[in-house]
Design an enzyme around this catalytic site. Structure first.
Site, PDB file in Angstrom:
ATOM      1  CG  HIS A 179      -0.432 -11.534  -5.087  1.00  0.00           C
ATOM      2  ND1 HIS A 179      -0.475 -12.333  -6.196  1.00  0.00           N
ATOM      3  CD2 HIS A 179      -0.385 -10.258  -5.524  1.00  0.00           C
ATOM      4  CE1 HIS A 179      -0.432 -11.567  -7.282  1.00  0.00           C
ATOM      5  NE2 HIS A 179      -0.388 -10.312  -6.902  1.00  0.00           N
TER       6      HIS A 179
ATOM      7  CD  GLU B  63      -0.814  -6.088 -19.182  1.00  0.00           C
ATOM      8  OE1 GLU B  63      -0.362  -7.242 -19.323  1.00  0.00           O
ATOM      9  OE2 GLU B  63      -0.909  -5.524 -18.072  1.00  0.00           O
TER      10      GLU B  63
ATOM     11  CG  HIS C 193       2.694 -11.490  -1.858  1.00  0.00           C
ATOM     12  ND1 HIS C 193       2.805 -10.441  -0.981  1.00  0.00           N
ATOM     13  CD2 HIS C 193       2.741 -10.947  -3.099  1.00  0.00           C
ATOM     14  CE1 HIS C 193       2.911  -9.311  -1.653  1.00  0.00           C
ATOM     15  NE2 HIS C 193       2.880  -9.590  -2.948  1.00  0.00           N
TER      16      HIS C 193
ATOM     17  CG  ASP D  70      -3.302  -3.482 -13.598  1.00  0.00           C
ATOM     18  OD1 ASP D  70      -2.228  -3.674 -12.989  1.00  0.00           O
ATOM     19  OD2 ASP D  70      -4.045  -4.412 -13.960  1.00  0.00           O
TER      20      ASP D  70
ATOM     21  NE  ARG E 102      -4.757  -3.212  -2.281  1.00  0.00           N
ATOM     22  CZ  ARG E 102      -3.944  -2.666  -1.380  1.00  0.00           C
ATOM     23  NH1 ARG E 102      -4.400  -2.424  -0.159  1.00  0.00           N
ATOM     24  NH2 ARG E 102      -2.703  -2.351  -1.674  1.00  0.00           N
TER      25      ARG E 102
ATOM     26  CD  GLU F 198      -4.588  -4.262  -8.724  1.00  0.00           C
ATOM     27  OE1 GLU F 198      -3.608  -4.592  -8.028  1.00  0.00           O
ATOM     28  OE2 GLU F 198      -5.777  -4.328  -8.304  1.00  0.00           O
TER      29      GLU F 198
END
Length: 392
Positions: free
Chosen positions: A219, A126, A252, A104, A221, A140
Site C-alpha cells: 500500500h 520508535e 487497502h 513517522d 505511497r 515518512e
C-alpha cells in the site's frame, strides 16, 4: 527536568492518527494507566478512521479528544494543517507535562511541531529509524527526521536506531533503547484465542487447512502505480505455479492501490481478497502464514517475532535489523525476483528454516514499560530503565 505537581499524576498527551500508530501507542497508554505518577490523555487526529477505531476498541481505549480530520481525497497539506490547528486547542486545554508521538506519520510530525510551538517536551516513540533517502519512503523519512529535531526524549526501538540518532548529534542521555511496542501489542492479542470477525477470512482459514499460505500486503505511497502492478503480476504467477498455495490479500481501501493490484488477480481460485482485516484477525493471518510478502514497516517487525519469513517489497528499509538477522529480505517489486524468492522459500526447506529460525531483534514485550520509565525519569518522577538488549 522536574515538573512534579503536588498530589497529582502528570498528564502525558499521546497523539496518533493511523492504525499502525494506534497499535504501537496502545501498550504505552495501558502502561501509563497503571503508573503512580503519570496518567495518559489520548488525542486522535483520525488521519485514518475505521481502522484506527478498531484498534482502540481492541485495547479498550476511549480517546479524550478526536480531531476527526479525515476527508475524501485528503492531501498531505490538509492532514498537516488540520492536525496542527486542532492540536493547538487540545494542548492548551490539557497543559501536558509531555506529548508523545509515534513513528513517522504526518500526524506525528504535526503533533511534535504543535508541542514545540507551546514549549511542551516531545517524546518520540520508535525514534531513530532511517533509510538516508529523504524521498523513500515518502513522506515518512522526512516526517521522522523533522520529528527528531523537535524531540526531547527519544525512545529508540533498537541499538541501530540509537546509533542513527547519535550520528545526528542527539545527546546519549536523551535516548533510551526500549524494543518496539509492536511486539508488546502482538503478544497481548495473540496470548489467547479470539473469534474471527471477517467472514471472508473465516472461509479462507477453512479452505487453507493444512495448505501453505502466502500473506500479501502492499500500500505504500512510493509503490503506487507500476510497482504495485508488478507485485500483483508476481502474485498471480505464484498462484498459477503453485495451485496448492493459498494466497491472502487484505486489500487497502485506497482506490489507487486497488486499481493496480486487483485486476491481475481476478479469476484465480486460490487468491482470496478481503477488506482490510481488523487487528486481531490480521494477527491470526500472520500466525497462519507460511511466507509474508509486504511493504509494511510494522509487518516487518511482527512476522519475525512469530517465526515467519518476510520478503520486503521495497528497495530500502528503515528496519534493517531483521535483514541483518536473516529473518527478512529485501526483494523490491521486480516480479521475476518476487516469484523466485517466494518459490525458493516454498520449495527449499533449508532456506526456509534459516529465515524462520533467525533471531528476532525487535522486542521482548516490555518496550512500553521501558518507555514509560524513561518518560518518568525525564520528568523527575522515576528512575531510568535498563535498556533492551536482544542478545539477553
Amino acid at each position: 527536568m522536574s515538573t512534579s505537581r503536588a498530589g497529582d499524576r502528570l498528564p502525558v498527551l499521546l497523539v496518533y492518527g493511523t492504525r499502525p500508530e494506534a497499535i504501537k501507542v496502545a501498550p504505552v497508554v495501558k502502561e501509563l494507566e497503571r503508573h503512580s505518577r503519570l496518567r495518559p490523555v489520548v488525542a486522535v487526529t483520525g488521519q485514518h478512521r475505521e481502522m484506527l477505531d478498531q484498534v482502540n476498541q481492541v485495547f479498550d481505549i476511549t480517546p479524550d479528544f478526536d480531531l476527526n480530520i479525515l476527508s475524501h481525497g485528503q492531501t498531505l497539506y490538509g492532514i498537516t494543517t488540520k492536525a496542527l490547528i486542532g492540536l493547538e486547542s487540545v494542548i492548551g486545554q490539557v497543559a501536558p507535562a509531555a506529548l508523545l508521538v509515534q513513528g513517522d506519520t504526518t500526524t506525528a510530525f504535526a503533533a511534535a511541531l504543535a508541542a514545540f510551538y507551546q514549549q511542551v517536551p516531545v517524546v518520540h516513540l520508535e525514534a531513530g529509524l532511517r533509510t538516508s533517502n529523504r524521498y523513500n519512503p515518502f513522506p515518512e523519512e522526512m516526517n521522522r527526521r523533522l520529528a527528531s529535531q523537535l524531540t526531547d526524549v527519544h525512545l529508540a526501538p533498537t541499538a541501530l536506531a540509537r546509533d542513527n540518532l547519535l550520528l545526528e548529534n542527539v545527546p546519549r542521555e536523551r535516548i533510551t533503547v526500549t524494543g518496539n511496542t509492536v511486539i508488546d501489542a502482538l503478544q497481548v492479542v495473540t496470548s489467547a484465542p479470539r473469534p474471527v470477525h471477517d467472514p471472508q477470512f473465516a472461509q479462507f482459514l477453512q479452505r487453507a487447512a493444512d495448505r501453505p499460505v502466502l500473506l500479501v500486503t502492499s500500500h505504500r505511497r512510493e509503490s503506487w502505480g507500476a510497482p504495485i502492478g508488478h507485485t500483483a503480476r508476481a502474485v498471480a504467477e505464484l498462484a498459477r505455479r503453485y495451485p496448492d498455495l493459498m494466497i491472502l490479500l487484505p486489500a487497502h481501501r485506497n482506490p489507487i492501490v486497488r486499481d493496480a493490484i486487483l485486476p491481475p488477480l481476478e479469476g484465480l481460485d486460490n487468491v482470496v481478497v478481503t477488506e482490510p482485516l481488523d487487528y486481531p484477525d490480521f494477527c491470526q493471518a500472520l500466525q497462519r502464514s507460511t511466507v509474508v510478502l509486504t511493504d509494511s514497516g510494522g509487518v516487518q517487525e511482527e512476522a519475525p517475532s512469530l517465526g515467519i519469513p518476510v520478503l520486503v517489497l521495497r528497495e530500502t528499509t528503515e528496519r534493517p535489523e531483521a535483514v541483518s538477522a536473516g529473518s527478512a529480505k529485501l526483494v523490491g517489486t521486480d516480479e521475476y525476483r518476487i516469484v523466485d524468492e517466494v518459490s525458493r522459500l516454498l520449495t527449499n526447506r533449508a532456506a526456509y528454516d534459516a529465515m524462520a529460525q533467525a533471531r528476532n531483534p525487535y522486542g521482548d514485550g516490555a518496550a512500553a514499560r521501558r518507555g514509560v520509565d524513561a518518560i518518568a525519569a525525564f520528568l523527575g518522577v522515576g528512575e531510568p530503565p535498563a535498556e533492551f538488549d536482544p542478545g539477553t
